[in-house]
Scaffold this active site. Sequence first.
Site, short mmCIF file in Angstrom:
data_model
loop_
_atom_site.label_atom_id
_atom_site.label_comp_id
_atom_site.label_asym_id
_atom_site.label_seq_id
_atom_site.Cartn_x
_atom_site.Cartn_y
_atom_site.Cartn_z
N SER A 43 -4.46 -6.85 -7.74
CA SER A 43 -4.77 -8.15 -7.14
C SER A 43 -4.91 -8.00 -5.64
O SER A 43 -4.00 -7.49 -4.97
CB SER A 43 -3.67 -9.16 -7.45
OG SER A 43 -3.85 -10.34 -6.70
N ILE A 46 -2.07 -9.63 -3.65
CA ILE A 46 -0.76 -8.99 -3.51
C ILE A 46 -0.78 -7.96 -2.39
O ILE A 46 0.13 -7.85 -1.59
CB ILE A 46 -0.32 -8.34 -4.84
CG1 ILE A 46 -0.09 -9.44 -5.88
CG2 ILE A 46 0.94 -7.51 -4.65
CD1 ILE A 46 0.24 -8.90 -7.27
N ALA A 54 1.92 10.26 6.26
CA ALA A 54 1.98 11.68 6.54
C ALA A 54 2.25 12.38 5.22
O ALA A 54 2.89 11.84 4.33
CB ALA A 54 3.09 11.98 7.55
N LYS A 82 -1.59 17.74 10.35
CA LYS A 82 -0.14 17.77 10.51
C LYS A 82 0.34 19.20 10.30
O LYS A 82 0.20 19.76 9.22
CB LYS A 82 0.53 16.83 9.51
CG LYS A 82 2.05 16.89 9.55
CD LYS A 82 2.67 16.03 8.47
CE LYS A 82 4.17 16.24 8.42
NZ LYS A 82 4.79 15.50 7.29
N PRO A 100 8.36 23.26 10.82
CA PRO A 100 6.94 23.59 10.64
C PRO A 100 6.58 23.87 9.19
O PRO A 100 7.44 24.13 8.34
CB PRO A 100 6.81 24.87 11.46
CG PRO A 100 8.12 25.57 11.21
CD PRO A 100 9.15 24.46 11.11
N VAL A 184 -0.82 -9.98 -13.06
CA VAL A 184 -0.18 -9.89 -14.36
C VAL A 184 0.84 -11.02 -14.48
O VAL A 184 1.73 -11.17 -13.64
CB VAL A 184 0.50 -8.52 -14.56
CG1 VAL A 184 1.24 -8.48 -15.89
CG2 VAL A 184 -0.53 -7.40 -14.47
N LEU A 332 6.21 4.01 -5.82
CA LEU A 332 7.40 3.22 -5.54
C LEU A 332 7.98 2.59 -6.80
O LEU A 332 9.18 2.26 -6.83
CB LEU A 332 7.07 2.13 -4.53
CG LEU A 332 6.53 2.62 -3.18
CD1 LEU A 332 6.19 1.44 -2.28
CD2 LEU A 332 7.51 3.55 -2.50
N THR A 343 7.45 12.70 1.90
CA THR A 343 7.37 13.12 0.50
C THR A 343 6.82 12.04 -0.44
O THR A 343 6.68 12.29 -1.64
CB THR A 343 8.76 13.55 0.00
OG1 THR A 343 9.71 12.51 0.27
CG2 THR A 343 9.20 14.83 0.68
N ILE A 345 3.78 10.50 -0.84
CA ILE A 345 2.51 10.87 -1.48
C ILE A 345 2.71 12.07 -2.40
O ILE A 345 2.12 12.15 -3.48
CB ILE A 345 1.44 11.17 -0.41
CG1 ILE A 345 1.05 9.88 0.33
CG2 ILE A 345 0.21 11.81 -1.04
CD1 ILE A 345 0.26 8.90 -0.49
#
Length: 495
Positions: A43, A46, A54, A82, A100, A184, A332, A343, A345
């Site tokens: 939607s 939303i 990153a 990066k 690094p 939904v 999520l 971390t 992605i």
Amino acid sequence: MSARQRPVRRIVIVGGGSAGWMTAAALGRALSGQSHAITLVESEAIGTIGVGEATVPPIHEFNRYLKIDQAEFLRATHGTIKLGIQFDGWGGEGHHYFHPFGYFGIEMAGIHFHHYWLRHLAAGGDPDQAPYNLETMAARAGRFAPATRHGPVHHAVHFDAAAYARFLRTYAEDRGVVRIEGKVADVSLDPEDGFITAIEMDDGRTIEGDLFVDCSGFRGLLIEGALQTGYAEWSRWLPCDSAVAMPSEGEGDPAPFTRSTAREAGWQWRIPLQHRDGNGYVYSSAHLGHDEAETLLRARLPGPALADANRLRFTAGHRKEIWNRNCVAIGLAGGFLEPLESTSIHLIQTTIIRLLSLLPRDAIDPRVVARFNRDALHEYRTIRDFVIAHYALANRNDTPFWRDVAAAGMPDTLAERIEAFRATGNILFEPGDLFGPTNWHAVLTGQGVRPQSWHPIADGLSADELASRLGALRGRVAEQLAELPPHIAFLRGLG
């Protein structure tokens, strides 16, 4: 859960953003030309959380799987390079270190380079590790190219998350993924086995499926709202539960690294993109009010704000099952670890790849689901320990937040790893872990842990030969660095 003997042909993804469209793109690529129907429901009302992301180097593996050209990807997402993360203030005011990508030195006689460096340090050698790592030196100098004559320059990317989702939406739709706009309203469950049979839209439409992927964000609309899977939380060790994010105008040419600065009740990120900077303050609401956090972030922006603040609330942890019945939670919806080591992605990516490798054909088998969950939860826990290490070893007691962090202790698994390193110089890790010896060495020594010993094989070189080899390694890094153009020149060359 018993095996459900029904073919999996209809896959429904609930939620867009990075998680939803990464999933759709990968499934579209994998199942192209087959009889599967892949539907993504989202939607516009939303919206999504992403304000700038990153990443870590394995993002390139995902893009290579999709056969995405890096230059095209960076242009479309306003991306930058990066080379690692600069940590400022984590050991007190004025303290800083760099984590690094790539490697420190090279393995010699079958052991990791840091053992030789520890012997060198014990003999009064220069404690600066940077000259043995090309990526650190390139970050300091603001330089980058994908490779030198001696090999690759290890790197990840920064990108605009909303632009990445748009880019992948086009990719996925070109491969047959069907997008449905709408919210939904309800989820239908099979009364016999509790599997999801369909989602009901607020306009009355019904979308049936065999496998559902929950990319609905923190809400966990399917995995929690419908299936009540439960959540394992880690707020004892990771007390930050809020963030405020705000884009700003950049200051000068974008740096090829992420910056993390410890603050009074958490830490602040800065992610340089081609067209702006992404900024955010991750903090504990028990120690800092939301309005005050926004005020502090705004005062510390590198340039004028470009949008209103985006406020987030979260709890560190994960669903007790990432795959429950015929629902897999990605992003999520599956769990959250604050982006201290970039971390988020990566966890989306590895969950997708894990799903692809175990994708059911004729049935959803509980043994396959159990293996998926075992591996997924192990990954969350190992990354959790790496993130906690930054807090547990922070040499700060100047605010109530940091005093509470110091009193919280750490998980036994992390304590064992730190004490083994402190006593022997050995870094305990398993093949396949995201963070290996270079990563742990950079963070542990950066946060002040000094091993009392090193591997005995490192004593096999004479003092003169060790000095000669270390000098040769420093010289090689210097030669590679001289080949690299400015980071901004690389970006301008993308076209």
